[in-house]
Write a protein that holds these residues in place. Sequence first.
Motif, PDB file in Angstrom:
ATOM      1  N   PRO A   1      60.164 118.288 -38.756  1.00  0.00           N
ATOM      2  CA  PRO A   1      58.834 118.176 -39.268  1.00  0.00           C
ATOM      3  C   PRO A   1      57.508 117.156 -39.123  1.00  0.00           C
ATOM      4  CG  PRO A   1      59.929 119.861 -40.080  1.00  0.00           C
ATOM      5  CD  PRO A   1      61.260 119.516 -39.827  1.00  0.00           C
ATOM      6  N   PRO A   2      56.383 117.144 -39.085  1.00  0.00           N
ATOM      7  CA  PRO A   2      55.738 116.108 -38.316  1.00  0.00           C
ATOM      8  C   PRO A   2      55.445 115.616 -40.421  1.00  0.00           C
ATOM      9  CG  PRO A   2      54.431 117.577 -37.073  1.00  0.00           C
ATOM     10  CD  PRO A   2      56.384 117.681 -37.724  1.00  0.00           C
TER      11      PRO A   2
ATOM     12  N   PRO B   1      58.259 109.462 -43.407  1.00  0.00           N
ATOM     13  CA  PRO B   1      57.655 108.770 -44.839  1.00  0.00           C
ATOM     14  C   PRO B   1      56.556 108.476 -44.436  1.00  0.00           C
ATOM     15  CG  PRO B   1      59.992 108.453 -44.336  1.00  0.00           C
ATOM     16  CD  PRO B   1      59.257 108.854 -43.287  1.00  0.00           C
ATOM     17  N   GLU B   2      55.450 108.016 -45.289  1.00  0.00           N
ATOM     18  CA  GLU B   2      54.040 107.222 -45.610  1.00  0.00           C
ATOM     19  C   GLU B   2      54.456 105.621 -45.004  1.00  0.00           C
ATOM     20  OE1 GLU B   2      51.143 107.927 -46.799  1.00  0.00           O
ATOM     21  OE2 GLU B   2      51.946 110.202 -47.517  1.00  0.00           O
TER      22      GLU B   2
ATOM     23  N   ARG C   1      52.926 103.261 -37.248  1.00  0.00           N
ATOM     24  CA  ARG C   1      53.668 103.430 -35.778  1.00  0.00           C
ATOM     25  C   ARG C   1      53.122 104.523 -34.832  1.00  0.00           C
ATOM     26  NH1 ARG C   1      58.471 101.602 -36.975  1.00  0.00           N
ATOM     27  NH2 ARG C   1      58.664 100.022 -38.489  1.00  0.00           N
ATOM     28  N   ARG C   2      53.900 104.515 -33.942  1.00  0.00           N
ATOM     29  CA  ARG C   2      53.906 105.404 -32.457  1.00  0.00           C
ATOM     30  C   ARG C   2      54.753 106.244 -32.750  1.00  0.00           C
ATOM     31  NH1 ARG C   2      54.835 101.694 -26.809  1.00  0.00           N
ATOM     32  NH2 ARG C   2      55.235 100.011 -28.216  1.00  0.00           N
ATOM     33  N   ILE C   3      54.258 107.468 -33.402  1.00  0.00           N
ATOM     34  CA  ILE C   3      54.872 108.401 -33.770  1.00  0.00           C
ATOM     35  C   ILE C   3      55.290 109.582 -32.545  1.00  0.00           C
ATOM     36  CG2 ILE C   3      55.079 110.382 -35.346  1.00  0.00           C
ATOM     37  CD1 ILE C   3      54.522 108.540 -37.496  1.00  0.00           C
ATOM     38  N   TRP C   4      55.971 109.891 -32.569  1.00  0.00           N
ATOM     39  CA  TRP C   4      55.978 110.860 -31.191  1.00  0.00           C
ATOM     40  C   TRP C   4      56.254 112.482 -31.739  1.00  0.00           C
ATOM     41  CZ3 TRP C   4      53.878 111.749 -26.715  1.00  0.00           C
ATOM     42  CH2 TRP C   4      54.449 112.595 -26.117  1.00  0.00           C
TER      43      TRP C   4
ATOM     44  N   THR D   1      60.724 120.506 -34.476  1.00  0.00           N
ATOM     45  CA  THR D   1      60.862 120.019 -35.708  1.00  0.00           C
ATOM     46  C   THR D   1      61.704 118.868 -35.645  1.00  0.00           C
ATOM     47  OG1 THR D   1      63.112 121.377 -35.103  1.00  0.00           O
ATOM     48  CG2 THR D   1      61.617 122.979 -36.045  1.00  0.00           C
ATOM     49  N   VAL D   2      61.509 118.265 -34.436  1.00  0.00           N
ATOM     50  CA  VAL D   2      61.661 117.199 -34.666  1.00  0.00           C
ATOM     51  C   VAL D   2      60.654 115.907 -34.637  1.00  0.00           C
ATOM     52  CG1 VAL D   2      63.374 115.187 -32.798  1.00  0.00           C
ATOM     53  CG2 VAL D   2      64.104 117.376 -33.034  1.00  0.00           C
ATOM     54  N   THR D   3      60.166 115.145 -34.998  1.00  0.00           N
ATOM     55  CA  THR D   3      59.346 113.569 -34.686  1.00  0.00           C
ATOM     56  C   THR D   3      60.424 112.555 -34.622  1.00  0.00           C
ATOM     57  OG1 THR D   3      57.808 115.652 -36.202  1.00  0.00           O
ATOM     58  CG2 THR D   3      57.218 113.150 -35.872  1.00  0.00           C
TER      59      THR D   3
END
Lengths: 456, 456
Positions: free
Chosen positions: B334-335, B339-340, B345-348, B353-355
């Motif tokens: 999950p989002p 990690p910090e 970054r490009r986070i999708w 349950t999947v980031t």
Amino acid sequence: MTDRPTILLIGTCDTKWAELQHTRQQLLATPTTPRPTVLLLDIGREPSHHQEISFPHPTLPCPFDLENDGSEPEPEDYASLPRQLYLEAATARTQRIITHLRARHQLHGILALGGSCGTSVATAAMRAACPIGFPKVMVSTMASGDIGPYVEETDLTMMYSVVDLAGTNGILTPILANAAAATAAMAAVQLRRDRQDALERCEDYLVAQELLQMVTGADRSPGPRPNPAPQRIGITMFGVTTPCVTEIRTLLAASPTATEVFVFHATGAGGKAMERLVREGALDAVIDLTTSEVVDELVGGVLSAGPHRLEAAAAAGIPQVVSVGACDMVNYGPPGTVPERFRGRRIWEHNATVTLVRTSPEENRRVGEFLVEKLKKATAPEKVVVVLPTGGLSMLDVEGGVYWDPEADAVLFRTVEEGLRGSGVAVLRREEDVNAPAFARGLVEVLGRVMGCRLV
Amino acid sequence: MTDRPTILLIGTCDTKWAELQHTRQQLLATPTTPRPTVLLLDIGREPSHHQEISFPHPTLPCPFDLENDGSEPEPEDYASLPRQLYLEAATARTQRIITHLRARHQLHGILALGGSCGTSVATAAMRAACPIGFPKVMVSTMASGDIGPYVEETDLTMMYSVVDLAGTNGILTPILANAAAATAAMAAVQLRRDRQDALERCEDYLVAQELLQMVTGADRSPGPRPNPAPQRIGITMFGVTTPCVTEIRTLLAASPTATEVFVFHATGAGGKAMERLVREGALDAVIDLTTSEVVDELVGGVLSAGPHRLEAAAAAGIPQVVSVGACDMVNYGPPGTVPERFRGRRIWEHNATVTLVRTSPEENRRVGEFLVEKLKKATAPEKVVVVLPTGGLSMLDVEGGVYWDPEADAVLFRTVEEGLRGSGVAVLRREEDVNAPAFARGLVEVLGRVMGCRLV
């Protein structure tokens, strides 16, 4: 009552027909006696037309008359729904079908095959519609990893498919054969259990008839009465509260009242399991010694049992003794998983996969408030007692221990005492730590008092 | 060869004797035919004295002569060892006993009961000593949560005990009965498979005899030959490379050479499973399309297959076509679990349950170096080809897609090309993206070339 066990086979016939068909044949050729009857339930998004399907896509005519019980809403076309709504509709329908069959004693085991979607649908329906002990097997591409969300507090059996569930190749074939044989054998055992239950209900009836005869003056000798059923007592435990539970078990084993003890590990799933079994009427009383799942729920640890912990026993009005075992710790995985915000706290590496954080006074206050909120709703507050171990909450929280912090604990004790004042729920302080034998004995004595029987 | 399946029952007799004894009786009363023989293996720390124990504590005399094969070291007294060494010694001994029995075709299924220690010992031994497909069942207090470390790349069946494995109460009893019935039925199926294998070995022998007769001039008609065994091809897949795998499957299904396809999800366990099956000789060739587990291993994502990915096929010298599917992403849960350090970054968010995190050029360079290091060790480099999809690595990494980053990809391609120069491993660039049908066709053509057969 049927002669042969019936198995419900669940999967998406649009994408996994060959695998389902193969598994169905394996079920029918199983080395168990008696051989099962197989019902096939299609949870695929698109309709499939095969005569072997017992419960087809909702847009197709269903040979089983589910409408009869009035619980079946309008059929929905999964294909026209957005993905999430399709999954919800398929789950609800699967749950209805299982409930329908179980209510008629026409089901003895379930076997489902699926990838991530199929696993999500089938396990949610099985969890909701089947009691613990009822055979339920899931062959899944997701069964090597975190299966907590699929299994939750149930005995759902998970088998990893190793390869994708696509094509019946030399690796998948023995796995499916194993799963089919396993489910068929469990279903045969379930059929045996159902028959035994029916027989016992029948005996109850005969005993009742006999009593009636006695009351109405018939002179037939009543014969020996069966022993009274033991009192079924649930206890919550953690590694750091194990000595207390061991002592309780020893005392109850020697109790003048017959008891049956069920110990639940406070790992999230364990607390949920106890709550569920209370709701199902499978427990008569509870010693909720280890309420640390509340800490993880409120502070963000990994062993939360969700926001509904401590609700079931209060709602059921059964006798319960509650304590605050292991409420001195928040649980995390390996050291790297402890959030940054806890830097500066007392962090304890229990082993390679368990790292603990000492709770603060403020966190302990919130834990106390949670307990108060739930216990205030007790439908029979006179049967609920909270017992506080002022000598420490766990093996680590004792004088000289790494988590010894009487100030933090005092906040917890005070919050509980003040919050429950006037609620009808009694709160007792004891000076021992949670693992002192005298504390365990105290819990059992108090439980006996609220149960109205002698336990020690 | 025996008439009845033999089951090895594993547990700690010092702490769980009542539960093991009960389960043993359930195994003997199972509704399967033929009924099993049960061998009981004690992995408890302290010695237990019961005549039902077939393999007792190492300090007690063992009725089975394990010493014969020279693999049994000096018996160790578990009770005198520190906890970790005890667990290791018990695991090694369990593994030896399973291997001993399996080598003599005297074992058809395993059932183990355990808490965290027992689960750790029994599953480690089963994973090491049993092939995939061999029945292995674990009833465990740990089976609702992350079972990845217990199951790994195997089909180990996990059943959650719901309550502590202590006392045979009304909740645990049906669960143990289910597990016993399931294992007995799977073992009966395994016995059938063993017999079938023996028969086939026997037929091979007859065919060989016949050929010998032909060569030596006997005039007997040779009769019809069986079809040649299909080529067993493993493929690695992810959601974002599924169209490519679907196209490969379609092509192989119509191939002039008979093939059997095994698809592995690149989830960590999947990649490990493929590596294991290559080591066990269960795969003849590999299209390692989706090597994204390498990214997670190097960058710290949750779907790593460990540091030994891409070693098995190289060591076995089997034909393999390798690509870099889904190497544009690192996988998290999950989002909140990202990690910090990846802020910016490009986070999708793929689903709840999947980031995903887009890889950087620097990370892609390290992934390339990993591939180079492993493939350089190929024992038959002429059978290895890397094919690079310069049009993009996944569904997200295409022109206009959220992860489209030709600069980052170029670093990966260049690292692989330069690193493998002169190694004997060919590297090809194709201009399509990984999911273009022409790319899939290209992979299959290349695989046919290194396999020395026509696949399309």
